[in-house]
Each structure stands twice: as C-alpha cells, then as structure tokens.
Scaffold this motif. Structure first.
Motif, PDB file in Angstrom:
ATOM      1  N   VAL A 166      -8.767  -4.610  -0.151  1.00 21.44           N
ATOM      2  CA  VAL A 166      -7.708  -5.426   0.091  1.00 21.44           C
ATOM      3  C   VAL A 166      -8.028  -6.588   0.860  1.00 21.44           C
ATOM      4  CG1 VAL A 166      -5.475  -5.305   1.452  1.00 21.44           C
ATOM      5  CG2 VAL A 166      -6.190  -3.297   0.171  1.00 21.44           C
TER       6      VAL A 166
ATOM      7  N   THR B 141      -2.357  -5.973  -3.820  1.00 19.00           N
ATOM      8  CA  THR B 141      -1.912  -4.661  -3.995  1.00 19.00           C
ATOM      9  C   THR B 141      -2.843  -3.514  -4.584  1.00 19.00           C
ATOM     10  OG1 THR B 141      -0.328  -3.142  -5.189  1.00 19.00           O
ATOM     11  CG2 THR B 141      -0.865  -4.796  -6.222  1.00 19.00           C
TER      12      THR B 141
ATOM     13  N   LEU C 290       0.812  -1.034  -0.006  1.00 16.02           N
ATOM     14  CA  LEU C 290      -0.122  -0.129  -0.042  1.00 16.02           C
ATOM     15  C   LEU C 290       1.044   1.315   0.109  1.00 16.02           C
ATOM     16  CD1 LEU C 290      -2.595  -1.466   2.518  1.00 16.02           C
ATOM     17  CD2 LEU C 290      -2.969  -1.382   0.224  1.00 16.02           C
TER      18      LEU C 290
END
Lengths: 435, 435
Positions: free
Chosen positions: A318, A105, A82
């Motif tokens: 995520v 990612t 991140l």
C-alpha cells in the motif's frame, strides 16, 4: 491535481484494522524517509471507521464514521481503501475518483468485478488508481506485470495466491491428515478465518486470477469469468497419489493465453487444485507464503515469491503505491491506466486444454487397461503415461493424459467410473507445470 | 518533452548485437500491441553500429556509424543504449540527456560508476533514465526496488546476479571437478566469455551490487565501494566441505544495512563466494539463472527469479523501460529520479560483521581444539559450532563462527594457519542465510 514540492499529500484512510493500523504506523514512523522519496510529506488527514469509539489508540480528531463525506472532502488528495467488500466501498471510491482523488486499494473483490468503471472514473478525473496489495500481499507483482513486462507478451501466469489454502495443503502433505481435520487445525492456529468459505472454495483466488489475467492479457476479465474449484474435495488419497508420482498438490490461479487450431487467441482463467512436479518452483512454496510464476515470450520464466498477507506485508505494498501517487502529484505525471486493448475472449473451461491424472482401483484381471484405454480413445484423449500395480484382489491403475479439452477429460472420467472393472476412482486431478 | 496521442516515439538504438537485434525484432513484430500499451507508436529512427557494412540484415537507411550525431538528432526522442562499457558511451548519453532525450540502458558498468551525473543531466532536462536490464536481465527487479518498495525499508539484498559464475559453481557441485577445468567446460559450452575476467573475478557482480545498493538504500554507491572477491579460489574442497554441512557455495552480491553499537547506520556492499544452507531459496538456483532475495522491514522476505542474460530476456527488460518512457511522454509524467537522500556511509569490509566457516586438517592429538578455540577467543570471535572427525593420523576440524568483524575473522584464520597442530587450512568461506 499536481502538488508543488513541499506541499503535503493528504491521505484519507478508509478502514483501520490489521493493515490500516500498519499503514498509519509506518506513515508516522518513516515520515522523513517517505517525504524524501515522495517529494512531499504524506499525511493522514482523516480515518473512517465504523465505530470511532472502538479506536482509542488513534488520534481522535482524525476519526470519523462518515466515509462518504471524507472521500469527497476538499482536504483530501488520496484515498487509501482497506475496508474490503464491494458495497458501499464501490460508491465511496467512485465518488472520490469523480471528486479528483487518487485511490490506493487492497480490495481484490472490488477490482475483480468493477475495475473498468473505477478506471473510467480515474481517467475522467486524470487521477491514479493503484492496487498492488490486492494480489499476493507484499510481493511486487502487479507493477512488474503492468510496467516491467509492458514490452513483452505474457503467455502464462500460475500462482499460489491464497495463503490459507496453501497452508492447509502443505499441512495435509506433511501429516497425511484429511481435509476437514487440517482445516480445523488451521483455524485453531489462526491461518483460516472463522468462515473459511472465501479461501477454501477459491473465491479469493478467483478474484486475484481475474486481476492477474486482466493485467497480463490486456483484457477485461471479471471474477465471473473465472472457472473456480476449491480444495474441499482434495483428499489424503489425492495427496498420496501425487507423492507417489513425484508431485505436490497446490491450489493455483492459472491464467493462460490459448491459441486454437485456427490461430485465434483467447484466455483461460481458472482456479483449481493441481498436481505439479516437485521440481517445479511452485511445488516448494509451503505454508502461508505466496508465489507467482510468469512465462513471457521474451523474458522466459520468472518467479515472484513472498508474503501474501498480514498487516505489515500488505502495508508495504500500500505504501509503495502511495509513494507512487505522491510522486505523480509532485511530478505532474500519471500511473498506468487500464490496458484492455487486446480484448481477448475468455475460453470456457470445457474447451480449455488441460491434462488429467486419474488414479483407479480396478479388478486384478486381464484386459482392464484395454477397457480403460478404450474409453480415453473414444473421447479423443491421448494417454501420456500409465502405471499399474497389483494389490491383493484389486490393482491400482494410474493414467496421466496429454492435453485435451477439459470437457472431454471430464466425460472420460465419468464413463470410466461406470465400468464394471473399476472399483473406485481414487483420485482425479489436473496436472500442470510439465508441458 | 511530451507527445500527443498518436505521434510516434522515435528511438535511436546504440548497438545492435544480441540484445539490440532482439529489441529491433520485438519492436517490429509487436508494433501494434506496443503502440496500444504505450499510447503511441514506438519506432526506430536510427541504429548506430561500429561497422554498418557488417549489418546487411538491418534496414540500411537507419544505419550509421556516427553515434555522437544520432544521440542529439532532432528526430530522436529516446536513446536505447546497448553498447556497454564506459567511454564513449558516457559522453553520448550525457550529450543525449542534455539534448532532452530520455535514455534506456542495460549498461551496468556505466550506471555503477556514473549514475549521479547521468541522473543530474536527466533531471536538468526533465527526461527519463531507466536501466532495468542492467541488473538480472529479464527479472523485474529495479522497478520493484525503486517503486514497489518505496514505502518500505529494505534491510538486505542478496543476489545471484552473474550467470557465468553460477553455472560454474553449479557444475563444480554436480561433477566434483575443480575450478579450472569447469571454467574450460563453461567456455566450450558458451557460458563463459573468451576473457572471463569480468565474470569470474566478480567485476560484473560488483557493478550490479553497486546499483542494487544505491536503489535499496537511497545512497550513492559506486563499484569502487564494493568489496569484491571472485570464484577463482573456490576449490573442490570448498564445495565438498559445504556439502558435508548441508550448504551450497554461491557467488553472491550482498547489500546490507548495518547498524553499529551506537545505532549509527551504514551499508555494506560486497561480492564474494558464500556457503548458504540448502534450505535457502538461493541455494536451489542453479545453472545460468539469476535470483535476488530481498528483506524489508514491512514486506519481510521476497524473492525474484528468472533469466539474467541473453538477447530476448534482456530485450524484454529494455522494452518495458521503453514503454514506460513512451507512456511518460504521452501522459506528461516522469519516471523516478535519483533517490540518494539517505546518503549512508559505506562500511569497510574489515568492519562488516560476517560469519566464517573454517575447515582444518589438524594433528590427531589431545588439546588441538583448545588451541584453535583460544585463537578465536583472542580475536574476540565467538564460535557457533564445531565438528571434529578422526582420519588416520590427522583429524578434521570444522568451525562455524557467530557474526564478527571480517578483519577479526581474517586475522584469526591467518594465525590459526600458523599453529603447529594445524596441517592444512582446507577451506575458509563466509556463511550467509542463517542468522
């Protein structure tokens, strides 16, 4: 690398800003639920940040400034990246993938330009590469494109994928204010960065367009393939011209499958402001929200709507990827690999069929429309609709064209601007969403 | 069962009506692309239909009327089930799963009631069970719920998941006509079945609600857990009352995570007509389209929109699942299994917090509001808004409540109806989308 039920999935977190801290929080707060869904506990074993001393809120024993060592550590199964930007992140992730770590990612710039080598490295090690958060934040979009629509032929993707520019355009529409003052206001309210270039000049949207086009058309598309125009030239006149025609101005990322006269397929990938009818789903997406409209041969029209940015929404995407990686490790499977089998050529913008709206202030005399229409005809551009209105000594003339190659439309406008009877080109903008 | 690259994935198709024939067509027309995406060719090796002689358009050597044998055939890897209904399909699919075949199905009724045993059978054999097409047709919805949001906590799902009822309610809103004549018109236009019971009485939506709730809350929910009310009692008065208040009437499938005063969580799963504000995303979904609105702790608000039925759209969802199964076979992985770890109780409708809109014709005398308000107060129901309007000798009184247990609201309405000053209860409907 596969895990037995119960063995923890060990996560290295690279970067711990707005999104990273939400990922860490949710991993802790929902540990039990996530373990049940993933089939194994998911634990952060290391957090790489530039300045560990600036993070008193984080467990100190997990912090390191040495990302390069963390990504290849024997104790790590998955890297969650991140940090953003290309270098040194690209090198870290390649090293991690080569060392057999899966990667999750949110890095759109990296994915837009280097997905091929990242996928190759993941493939060579038999690990996963997921990047749902890189486009449209919390909106489940890449998984539907890669998986749900894997049996369909996507023909078009049009998205509002940048919250800052959508906020600015929505505000200009509401207030009637110009671009510069609205940008200043957006900065004051925290909707625009101190340096807004990446957003307002369309770089952010272009990276996302490249990712969307790659997945939708099974073709490698990088940011440099994307025709890019930002919103800095959008004027209050453009917005009011759009209003008069029942349209809204939006900055869209557009990915289209285009077929030429010989049936040869190519893809057009572009980011630019457009006028779309108020009746179109995307016209009603205001403020910092994102929405992506998809057309596919069998599925027809689809739309996905939600929050495109922010710590928690991006963390949701995520974590979804992280659970997928964990499930694959526990179950012994793999996420989807690169799908670039179609390898379609990217069509240059000049040859891409588009439609234009052109609004002119012209002399209020007979024969003006004939002169203007002749210029369109000379360039092989067919006119769809015309509106004329008298205003004192000048008149307003609005033309909307049929589809024509973008270069022909551009040169038509250039030539029209030089006509003596044309006082001013008030607004020129492409039109989408109604063919 | 895993496949080497290149070995074909052999599909048995059960049922070859509107959706099945589209699946067969797309599998043939897109064979090359699908093989590239799946990692192996995907081929139909058998089609079970009730009357093979009625299908001259299909390859005769593939046809059989003996589904029970086809599903356990050695030559089959995947069963695509498009017959619908519970028996004998349930037995066929259980037999197939036990014989090591993965299953892709669009069968909402079966999934709503028997997903637990189907998942168990799939698990025991280590094969896949996918059913994206069972809810909201072409809209990628179940995969996002099961996978993209696997790292988040879904708190609410509200969906327009039945095209027939949405078509009827949209038409009633447009024309001002009543329910019966609009249903007749929908039948004439092909938007309602000859026997519309499953749609208009909410059975179809209830099955979908059960599936949505199960996936969203990691809890087994069956159709019998779903509180169900159809649209047969929706009147032109309800629609016009909604309009007056800036609301639209929609039949929604609602799945909510509810927390009681002691913090104990349960789920409410229900299908009934509601009034929602015109500003809400779902209010603008008209005609036969479907849309599902999702709220999650981290992701915030999401919406998914598209075609909920029809041959090609449903086939798109089926093919997406089929490619997923094929990829898993080639790559050696597994799709997501049942996730029922939360095992939350289902809250009875009477104890579910809802809000009511009540529209009354009352005597035009002083003290009516006081009497009506007293009844609400007696039942512990708090009033959010009141509107009164004089009309000759009667007056109209509209009350919108705050959240209260549904049973308390019901008995309040029952008692109000008995008041001497109340001439008529014009419209009673739950209100959603504004708390």
């Amino acid at each position: 690398m596969s895990k037995k039920d119960g063995q923890p999935i060990r996560v290295a977190l690279l970067g711990c800003g707005t999104v990273g801290s939400e990922v860490a929080r949710l991993l802790t707060e929902q540990a039990g639920e996530l373990a049940a869904r993933a089939g194994a506990p998911v634990e952060i074993v290391g957090i790489a940040v530039r300045r560990p001393d600036k993070h008193p809120e984080l467990p100190q024993d997990l912090l390191t400034s040495d990302a390069a060592s963390l990504v290849v550590s024997e104790n790590v199964d998955v890297i969650v990246e991140l940090v953003g930007g290309i270098e040194p992140v690209r090198e870290w992730l390649l090293a991690g993938l080569k060392a057999g770590k899966s990667v999750v990612t949110a890095n759109k710039a990296l994915l837009a330009d280097h997905s091929a080598e990242l996928f190759e490295a993941a493939d060579a090690s038999g690990v996963d590469l997921y990047f749902e958060a890189s486009v449209a934040g919390a909106i489940p979009l890449l998984r539907p494109l890669r998986e749900s629509l894997a049996g369909d032929r996507i023909t078009r993707v049009m998205g509002i994928v940048n919250g800052t520019t959508n906020f600015i355009l929505s505000a200009m529409d509401e207030t009637g204010a110009g671009y510069s003052e609205t940008l200043d206001e957006a900065s004051r309210l925290g909707y625009a960065e101190a340096d807004p270039t990446a957003d307002v000049d369309g770089y952010d949207a272009a990276s996302k367009a490249a990712i969307l086009a790659s997945l939708s058309f099974h073709t490698r598309v990088t940011a440099s393939d994307v025709h890019r125009e930002g919103i800095a030239d959008v004027t209050a006149s453009d917005i009011s011209a759009a209003r008069l025609l029942g349209r809204a101005v939006k900055l869209l990322a557009i990915c289209e499958r285009v077929r030429d006269d010989n049936g040869v397929e190519s893809v057009s990938v572009r980011v630019h402001p457009v006028m779309i009818p108020l009746s179109h789903q995307l016209a009603r997406v205001n403020g910092a929200f994102n929405a992506v409209y998809v057309e596919a041969d069998a599925a027809g029209e689809l739309m996905f709507y939600g929050q495109g940015a922010g710590g928690a929404p991006t963390a949701s995407a995520v974590l979804g990827d992280l659970v997928a990686v964990a499930r694959n490790m526990v179950g012994g499977g793999r996420g989807p690999r690169e799908s670039a089998h179609a390898a379609l050529p990217v069509r240059p913008m000049g040859q891409t069929p588009t439609r234009y709206h052109v609004s002119l202030d012209v002399a209020d005399i007979a024969g003006v429309l004939a002169q203007v229409a002749q210029v369109f005809a000379d360039h092989g551009v067919s006119i769809a609709a015309v509106r004329q209105r008298d205003r004192h000594s000048t008149a307003s003339l609005v033309v909307i064209t049929h589809l024509a190659p973008d270069a022909a439309l551009q040169s038509t406008v250039d030539e029209i601007a030089k006509l003596d009877v044309v006082h001013e080109v008030v607004s020129v903008m492409r039109v989408e969403g109604e063919d």
